[in-house]
Design an enzyme around this catalytic site. Structure first.
Site, PDB file in Angstrom:
ATOM      1  N   LYS A 167       0.821  -1.221   0.000  1.00 52.97           N
ATOM      2  CA  LYS A 167       0.000   0.000   0.000  1.00 52.97           C
ATOM      3  C   LYS A 167       0.852   1.267   0.000  1.00 52.97           C
ATOM      4  O   LYS A 167       0.534   2.238  -0.690  1.00 52.97           O
ATOM      5  CB  LYS A 167      -0.951  -0.007   1.192  1.00 52.97           C
ATOM      6  CG  LYS A 167      -1.997  -1.103   1.078  1.00 52.97           C
ATOM      7  CD  LYS A 167      -3.039  -1.016   2.159  1.00 52.97           C
ATOM      8  CE  LYS A 167      -3.870  -2.295   2.200  1.00 52.97           C
ATOM      9  NZ  LYS A 167      -4.519  -2.625   0.940  1.00 52.97           N
TER      10      LYS A 167
ATOM     11  N   ALA B  54      -5.212  -2.045  -5.716  1.00 53.71           N
ATOM     12  CA  ALA B  54      -4.576  -0.712  -5.731  1.00 53.71           C
ATOM     13  C   ALA B  54      -5.522   0.407  -6.168  1.00 53.71           C
ATOM     14  O   ALA B  54      -5.068   1.546  -6.327  1.00 53.71           O
ATOM     15  CB  ALA B  54      -3.310  -0.684  -6.586  1.00 53.71           C
ATOM     16  N   ALA B  55      -6.824   0.118  -6.320  1.00 56.68           N
ATOM     17  CA  ALA B  55      -7.765   1.213  -6.639  1.00 56.68           C
ATOM     18  C   ALA B  55      -7.770   2.224  -5.490  1.00 56.68           C
ATOM     19  O   ALA B  55      -7.709   3.436  -5.704  1.00 56.68           O
ATOM     20  CB  ALA B  55      -9.161   0.656  -6.865  1.00 56.68           C
ATOM     21  N   GLY B  56      -7.807   1.712  -4.254  1.00 52.93           N
ATOM     22  CA  GLY B  56      -7.791   2.600  -3.083  1.00 52.93           C
ATOM     23  C   GLY B  56      -6.476   3.379  -3.005  1.00 52.93           C
ATOM     24  O   GLY B  56      -6.464   4.563  -2.650  1.00 52.93           O
ATOM     25  N   ASP B  57      -5.381   2.714  -3.328  1.00 51.33           N
ATOM     26  CA  ASP B  57      -4.075   3.396  -3.293  1.00 51.33           C
ATOM     27  C   ASP B  57      -4.023   4.489  -4.366  1.00 51.33           C
ATOM     28  O   ASP B  57      -3.468   5.563  -4.144  1.00 51.33           O
ATOM     29  CB  ASP B  57      -2.938   2.386  -3.520  1.00 51.33           C
ATOM     30  CG  ASP B  57      -2.938   1.307  -2.442  1.00 51.33           C
ATOM     31  OD1 ASP B  57      -3.316   1.610  -1.297  1.00 51.33           O
ATOM     32  OD2 ASP B  57      -2.585   0.152  -2.754  1.00 51.33           O
TER      33      ASP B  57
ATOM     34  N   THR C 123     -14.409   6.315   1.074  1.00 51.50           N
ATOM     35  CA  THR C 123     -14.525   5.775  -0.280  1.00 51.50           C
ATOM     36  C   THR C 123     -15.637   4.724  -0.288  1.00 51.50           C
ATOM     37  O   THR C 123     -15.700   3.860   0.587  1.00 51.50           O
ATOM     38  CB  THR C 123     -13.186   5.191  -0.767  1.00 51.50           C
ATOM     39  OG1 THR C 123     -12.730   4.234   0.183  1.00 51.50           O
ATOM     40  CG2 THR C 123     -12.124   6.281  -0.918  1.00 51.50           C
ATOM     41  N   LEU C 124     -16.515   4.843  -1.288  1.00 53.94           N
ATOM     42  CA  LEU C 124     -17.732   4.013  -1.315  1.00 53.94           C
ATOM     43  C   LEU C 124     -17.773   3.106  -2.548  1.00 53.94           C
ATOM     44  O   LEU C 124     -18.851   2.736  -3.013  1.00 53.94           O
ATOM     45  CB  LEU C 124     -18.971   4.931  -1.309  1.00 53.94           C
ATOM     46  CG  LEU C 124     -19.104   5.878  -0.112  1.00 53.94           C
ATOM     47  CD1 LEU C 124     -20.182   6.933  -0.368  1.00 53.94           C
ATOM     48  CD2 LEU C 124     -19.422   5.098   1.155  1.00 53.94           C
TER      49      LEU C 124
HETATM   50  O1  RIB Z   1      -3.730  -2.096  -1.734  1.00 51.67           O
HETATM   51  C1  RIB Z   1      -3.213  -3.115  -2.543  1.00 51.67           C
HETATM   52  C2  RIB Z   1      -1.990  -3.706  -1.900  1.00 51.67           C
HETATM   53  O2  RIB Z   1      -2.350  -4.368  -0.715  1.00 51.67           O
HETATM   54  C3  RIB Z   1      -1.288  -4.745  -2.737  1.00 51.67           C
HETATM   55  O3  RIB Z   1      -0.363  -4.211  -3.638  1.00 51.67           O
HETATM   56  C4  RIB Z   1      -0.681  -5.663  -1.692  1.00 51.67           C
HETATM   57  O4  RIB Z   1       0.713  -5.605  -1.637  1.00 51.67           O
HETATM   58  C5  RIB Z   1      -1.316  -5.240  -0.368  1.00 51.67           C
HETATM   59  O5  RIB Z   1      -0.445  -4.506   0.382  1.00 51.67           O
END
Ligand code: RIB
Length: 316
Positions: free
Chosen positions: A40, A250-253, A220-221
């Site tokens: 993350k 990784a959408a949230g990231d 986030t919804l």
């Molecule tokens: O948010 C996605 C991430 O969560 C992934 O890349 C994984 O490594 C976990 O940390």
């Protein structure tokens, strides 16, 4: 001048396969194994760098092949990793990820070196916290390091953005230092002890989080967009509907990275939320964590399209 962002958090190598997500006790056969940089913390760092920010990463990796690949990937997108320590006593973090045909995932993280990030590591990175417009925090590294980073950022006037994922209870002391908290519904329910199954419950839970001293909440919804709750109001933001959903990893990231860059560039919270929505929405159209994060040109194109569609809607 570019936005200056420092991320204190995790770096993982993601071992990904496409398969039906197994039920407890079930074995399923998946597709080919893909080895993809993730974590993350590092994902949010890459998201911000791809949008043009000057990004510093603070974390720990092992002294192994995955570490070399993770650091090389950060170098390739110009994320500075002078404060990522190579720990000879631990393996690099690894995430085991299954992605199903609808793009939903199931993830287990083996934290390895991430679990050894200490307050002293954070102290050693004080200069890059001091110089940042904002710092980004998540919960894949120990809480002691997260709290220390928030304290240093607060001391130096850098905005503290916390994405409380994976969910865990947090001390009031930490929440009181947070300028922008970005939880999803599950994380909000865990942090508040309140249900989040409908709009009324969600707004009540966001109000409770603000009582802990958090500056603003951006909840986030998923496909319903995002909610901003700050001192002035509660505002809903529509989602950008992706053309196709390949992988939600990784959408949230992406959301956190996009929102942070906009804030660090001086945009208001209300202006920054669409940047988060657009970045997260583009990330789900491609497989994997870091390779799925969009360029600034892609995000700006999507935002411009939405503005033009809105204007056309008003004229009709
Ligand atoms: O948010 C996605 C991430 O969560 C992934 O890349 C994984 O490594 C976990 O940390």
């Amino acid at each position: 001048m570019s936005a200056k962002i420092t991320v204190i958090g995790s770096l993982n190598m993601d071992l990904v396969t496409r398969a039906k997500i197994p039920a407890p006790g079930e074995t399923v056969i998946g597709g080919d194994l893909q080895t993809v940089p993730g974590g993350k913390g590092a994902n949010q760092a890459v998201a911000a760098a791809r949008l043009g920010a000057d990004v510093q990463m603070v974390g720990r990796v092992g002294n192994d092949l995955f570490a070399e690949q993770l650091l090389a990937n950060l170098t390739a997108v110009s994320v500075n990793h002078d404060h990522v320590t190579q720990d000879p006593q631990a393996a690099s973090g690894v995430a085991l990820i299954v992605v199903d045909s609808a793009g939903e995932n199931s993830i287990v993280v083996a934290p390895g070196a991430n679990g050894r990030l200490s307050p002293a590591d954070v102290d050693a990175a004080e200069s890059v916290i001091k110089n940042a417009d904002c710092i980004l925090l998540q919960l894949e590294v120990p809480l002691g390091a997260v709290l220390r980073a928030a304290q240093l950022a607060h001391k130096h006037g850098a905005k503290v953005i916390l994405n409380p994922a994976p969910a865990q209870p947090l001390p009031d002391e930490l929440l009181a230092l947070v300028d922008v908290l970005i939880p999803n519904e599950t994380e909000t329910a865990l942090l508040t002890g309140l249900p989040t199954t409908n709009q009324v419950e969600i707004e009540a839970a966001a109000a409770k989080l603000r009582q802990f001293g958090v500056g603003a909440i951006i909840l986030t919804l998923g496909e319903r967009g995002a909610l901003l709750a700050d001192a002035d109001d509660v505002t809903y933001f529509p989602p950008f509907i992706p053309e196709k959903i390949v992988d939600t990893t990784a959408a949230g990231d992406g959301f956190v990275g996009g929102l942070s860059v906009a804030l660090a560039e001086g945009k208001s919270l209300a202006e920054a939320v669409p940047w988060g929505n657009a970045t997260g929405s583009l990330a789900v159209t491609r497989l994997g964590a870091q390779p799925s994060l969009p360029s600034r040109a892609e995000v700006e194109t999507l935002l411009a399209q939405a503005t033009s569609e809105q204007q056309q809607g008003v004229q009709q």
